[in-house]
Write an enzyme that holds these catalytic residues in place. Structure first.
Site, short mmCIF file in Angstrom:
data_model
loop_
_atom_site.label_atom_id
_atom_site.label_comp_id
_atom_site.label_asym_id
_atom_site.label_seq_id
_atom_site.Cartn_x
_atom_site.Cartn_y
_atom_site.Cartn_z
N GLY A 66 0.88 -1.00 -0.34
CA GLY A 66 -0.04 -0.29 0.03
C GLY A 66 0.82 1.15 0.56
O GLY A 66 0.02 2.46 0.30
N THR A 84 -3.40 -1.68 -2.62
CA THR A 84 -3.14 -3.06 -2.76
C THR A 84 -3.40 -3.42 -0.72
O THR A 84 -3.43 -4.92 -0.99
CB THR A 84 -1.63 -2.78 -2.59
N ASP A 91 4.41 -9.95 -7.71
CA ASP A 91 4.06 -9.10 -6.16
C ASP A 91 3.06 -10.33 -6.33
O ASP A 91 2.00 -10.11 -7.40
CB ASP A 91 3.79 -7.78 -5.94
N GLY A 113 2.52 1.91 -2.11
CA GLY A 113 2.93 2.56 -4.02
C GLY A 113 4.19 2.17 -4.84
O GLY A 113 4.58 2.88 -5.71
N LYS A 114 4.53 0.95 -4.10
CA LYS A 114 5.71 0.59 -4.69
C LYS A 114 5.60 0.53 -6.36
O LYS A 114 5.86 0.08 -6.91
CB LYS A 114 5.78 -1.01 -4.30
N THR A 115 3.88 -0.16 -6.83
CA THR A 115 3.55 -0.36 -7.81
C THR A 115 4.07 0.28 -8.93
O THR A 115 3.87 1.10 -9.80
CB THR A 115 2.89 -1.26 -7.60
N SER A 116 2.93 1.99 -8.58
CA SER A 116 2.34 2.83 -9.01
C SER A 116 4.21 3.73 -9.33
O SER A 116 4.73 4.34 -10.52
CB SER A 116 1.31 3.92 -8.17
#
Length: 595
Positions: A22, A508, A49, A24-27
Site C-alpha cells: 500500500g 494493495t 508481487d 505505492g511500490k507498483t505505481s
C-alpha cells in the site's frame, strides 16, 4: 524538505522496488519505467508481487512473457505469478513422496510449503532468469522489479546446506520453505543472481515508504536486512507527501501536520540513505498519462483529474461492529490485516467500546510497531480493561533456543547454521507468538480477549498438522503446548471467536486482505466483518487533492461491500489522533455515510 525523485537518479541497469503493502511500490515502479522509456531507454518491468495490480495500471493482460506496453515505445512488461510458481515448486518437492507416505502426511507436507517464504523462493526462481540470461540482458537498458526478495530468502540461498537433503530429515516444525531439492539444478544460477544483486554497479534497491511511522519502520527493517547480505546501493522514496496545506480546510491542515511529525521520527539508518520524495496526488495512478504526470510539477495536474461527484453508499460505523460483538457474546476477537492499516487502533477502539458496555476485556498485541502504551497515554484506563504486549523478539528467541537445543546433538555445524537461518522464517515468529497468545487466552477465561495481529491460516494449519501428525512427520517438534491445542478449535468456533479484517480503501491493502481471507478459509476460519479504516470519503474535506483521493476510494469500497466482505463498516480519517481511553470512545459514536 526532500528533493523530488526523478529518473535522473537511476544509474544502474537493475532496479528493485520494495516496501510495505500500500505504499505505492507498483505505481512508483511503473511511473519510473514509463519515464525511462520516454527518454529513449529500452525498459523491462517485471512484477513478482502476489497482490500485483500491474495489469490494472496499464490496462492490459500480462503473463510471464514480456509484452509491449501500448502508448509507450521501448517499454515491455511481464507479471510473474508467484502462486503458480509456488505450486510447481511444491510438486517438485512433494511429488516423489506421493506413493511412499499416507495421504495425511502428504497434505501436511503441502501445507508446510504453502507459506510466504515458499512463494518468494519460487518467484526468485522465476526472475533469476531475468538476472542471468544474457539474451535478455543485452535486450534492455533497464530491468525493473516491482517487489524485491527479502534478506531472509537471500541468506538462505547463500547457505550451502540449503542445497542438500537436510530438511528432508529435519527435526523442527517451523519452516515453510522446505528442501530446495526441487530446484537443485539451479544452484549456480542462484549464486550468480545473488552476486548481481549485491553489485552496486549493477543493482539499486529503492525503498518506498509513506510519510507515516509504521511504513518507515518497515522500510528501515528491510534496509538493514538487505544490507546484511551486501545490498548496499539503496535509496529511499517518501511517497505521497502533501506539498502544502490548505489552511482553510481542517482535514488538509491536520493531514499535512501528521505527515511532518512522522518524518521527524525517521530511523537513523534511513537518515543515512539518499532520500527523495514524490507528491501526494489526487488522481488514480493508472494509465500511462497519469503515470507521466507523477514526475511533473505538482500544480500542473489538470483540474479534470481532481474529483467528480459519485452516488452515495450507506455503510455503518465501528459502533455497529462493537454492538454486534457484544450481542453475540464473542469471547475472543482478532483484528487482522497488513501493516499500516490501523489494526492496533481498531483493536483498541473495540476493546474500549466493549468495556463501556460493562464487559471485562483484556487487550493484547504482538505488533512491535503497535505501541499500546502510546495508544493509552493516560492513567485513566477503566478498571475493567487490562492490557498486555507480547514481545515477538522474546518469544521467538525462546522458541528458537528450544528447537536448536533439541537438534544440536544430531546435526553437524553446517546443518545447524541452516537450521538457525531457517528459523528466521516469518512462520517461526507466528508459531512462537501463537503459543504466547494461547497462554494469554488460557489465563483470561473470564474476560473478553481482543488480540491485535493474529496468526494466518497457514500458521494455524501448520500447528494443526504438528499436533495431528507429529509422530509421522520428522520435521515436527511434536511438542504443541496444551493451551495451543485447546485454542485451535476455539478459533474455529464462530460462537466464541470473531475475526475482523482491517483494510484501507486502496488497491494493495484490499487485495492483500483478500488473500488473507482466502488463507484463513483454508483453516475453516471465516471473518465476520471487514472494517475500512482512515477513509477520506467520509470526511467533509473540500481540499481538491484530498477530495480527489476520496473519490478514488469509492471503487474499492464498492469492491469490498459487494464482493469481499460478509459485512463491512467504515471509519473516517480523523483530523486528530485518537490517543487515550476517552478519545477512543469516539469510535463508538460513529455512524457514517459515504458521500
Amino acid at each position: 524538505m526532500y528533493p523530488t525523485f526523478s529518473p535522473n537518479h537511476i544509474q544502474t541497469p537493475f532496479l528493485f522496488f520494495t516496501g510495505k503493502g500500500g505504499v505505492g511500490k507498483t505505481s512508483t515502479a511503473c511511473a519510473t519505467a514509463v519515464a525511462l522509456a520516454d527518454r529513449g531507454k529500452k525498459v523491462l518491468l517485471i512484477s513478482t508481487d502476489p497482490a500485483s495490480n500491474l495489469q490494472d495500471v496499464f490496462g492490459i493482460e500480462l503473463t510471464s512473457t514480456p509484452k509491449s506496453v501500448p502508448m509507450v515505445e521501448n517499454l515491455f512488461a511481464s507479471n510473474i505469478d508467484p502462486e503458480s510458481s509456488a505450486k510447481v515448486y511444491r510438486e517438485k518437492v512433494v511429488g516423489p513422496y506421493r506413493d511412499q507416505f499416507p495421504e495425511a502426511v502428504i497434505a501436511t507436507m503441502e501445507e508446510q510449503l504453502s507459506g510466504a517464504c515458499t512463494v518468494e523462493i519460487a518467484a526468485f526462481d522465476e526472475f533469476t532468469g531475468f538476472l542471468t540470461n544474457k539474451e535478455i540482458l543485452n535486450s534492455y537498458d533497464h530491468i525493473i522489479f516491482d517487489t524485491a526478495p527479502t534478506g531472509h530468502t537471500l541468506r538462505l540461498l547463500q547457505l550451502p546446506t540449503a542445497w542438500n537433503g537436510f530438511l528432508e530429515e529435519g527435526t523442527h516444525g517451523a519452516s515453510c520453505l522446505g528442501p530446495l531439492s526441487g530446484l537443485g539444478d539451479k544452484k549456480e544460477l542462484y549464486s550468480k543472481a545473488v552476486s548481481t544483486l549485491s553489485d552496486s554497479t549493477k543493482t539499486s534497491l529503492i525503498l518506498v515508504t509513506r510519510p507515516d511511522v509504521s511504513t518507515t519502520l518497515e522500510a528501515d527493517r528491510a534496509s538493514k536486512e538487505l544490507k546484511e547480505i551486501g545490498i548496499q546501493n539503496q535509496m529511499l522514496i517518501i511517497n505521497g507527501l502533501l506539498q502544502k496545506q490548505n489552511e482553510g480546510d481542517k482535514v488538509s491542515a491536520a493531514f499535512y501536520h501528521r505527515q511532518r511529525e512522522a518524518l521527524k521520527q525517521i530511523p537513523d539508518n534511513l537518515k543515512e540513505t539518499a532520500t527523495y520524495s514524490l507528491p501526494y496526488v489526487s488522481y488514480s495512478l493508472t494509465g500511462v498519462e497519469n503515470l507521466r504526470h507523477l514526475f511533473k510539477l505538482y500544480d500542473q495536474v489538470p483540474a479534470t483529474h481532481l474529483f467528480t461527484e459519485d452516488q452515495a453508499i450507506q455503510l455503518p460505523g465501528l459502533k455497529t461492529v462493537i454492538d454486534e460483538l457484544a450481542a453475540n457474546k464473542a469471547k475472543l476477537i482478532f483484528t487482522m490485516g497488513k501493516g499500516g492499516v490501523g489494526k492496533t487502533t481498531v483493536a483498541s477502539a473495540i476493546a474500549v467500546g466493549l468495556v463501556e458496555k460493562g464487559h471485562r476485556v483484556h487487550l493484547t498485541t504482538t505488533d512491535p510497531a503497535a505501541h499500546l502504551e502510546y495508544q493509552f497515554q493516560s492513567n485513566q484506563v477503566n478498571q475493567n480493561l487490562s492490557i498486555s504486549c507480547i514481545d515477538p523478539k522474546v518469544e521467538v528467541e525462546k522458541y528458537k533456543a528450544e528447537v536448536v537445543a533439541k537438534s544440536s546433538k544430531e546435526l553437524d555445524e553446517a546443518s545447524l547454521d541452516y537450521l538457525k537461518e531457517d528459523l528466521e522464517s516469518p512462520c517461526t515468529e507466528e508459531i512462537a507468538v501463537f503459543q504466547a497468545f494461547a497462554d494469554v487466552v488460557a489465563r483470561s477465561e473470564e474476560e473478553i480477549v481482543v488480540i491485535d495481529t493474529a496468526p494466518t491460516g497457514h500458521t494455524l494449519l501448520l500447528l494443526d498438522a504438528s499436533e495431528a501428525y507429529s509422530k509421522e512427520i520428522a520435521r515436527s517438534t511434536g511438542d504443541v503446548p496444551e493451551n495451543a491445542k485447546r485454542l485451535l478449535p476455539k478459533i474455529r468456533n464462530q460462537k466464541e471467536t470473531a475475526v475482523v479484517i482491517v483494510t484501507l480503501a486502496e488497491a494493495t491493502p484490499v487485495l492483500e486482505a483478500s488473500r488473507l481471507q482466502d488463507d484463513l478459509s483454508r483453516a475453516n476460519i471465516f471473518p465476520q466483518w471487514w472494517v475500512i479504516n482512515q477513509s477520506l470519503s467520509v470526511t467533509n474535506t473540500k481540499d481538491p487533492f484530498l477530495k480527489g483521493k476520496a473519490n478514488a476510494e469509492q471503487e474499492w469500497i464498492q469492491e469490498i461491500k459487494d464482493k469481499r466482505a460478509e459485512k463491512c463498516a467504515i471509519i473516517p480519517w480523523f483530523p486528530e489522533e485518537k490517543i487515550g481511553y476517552n478519545k477512543l470512545k469516539d469510535y463508538n459514536n460513529e455512524g457514517t455515510t459515504l458521500k
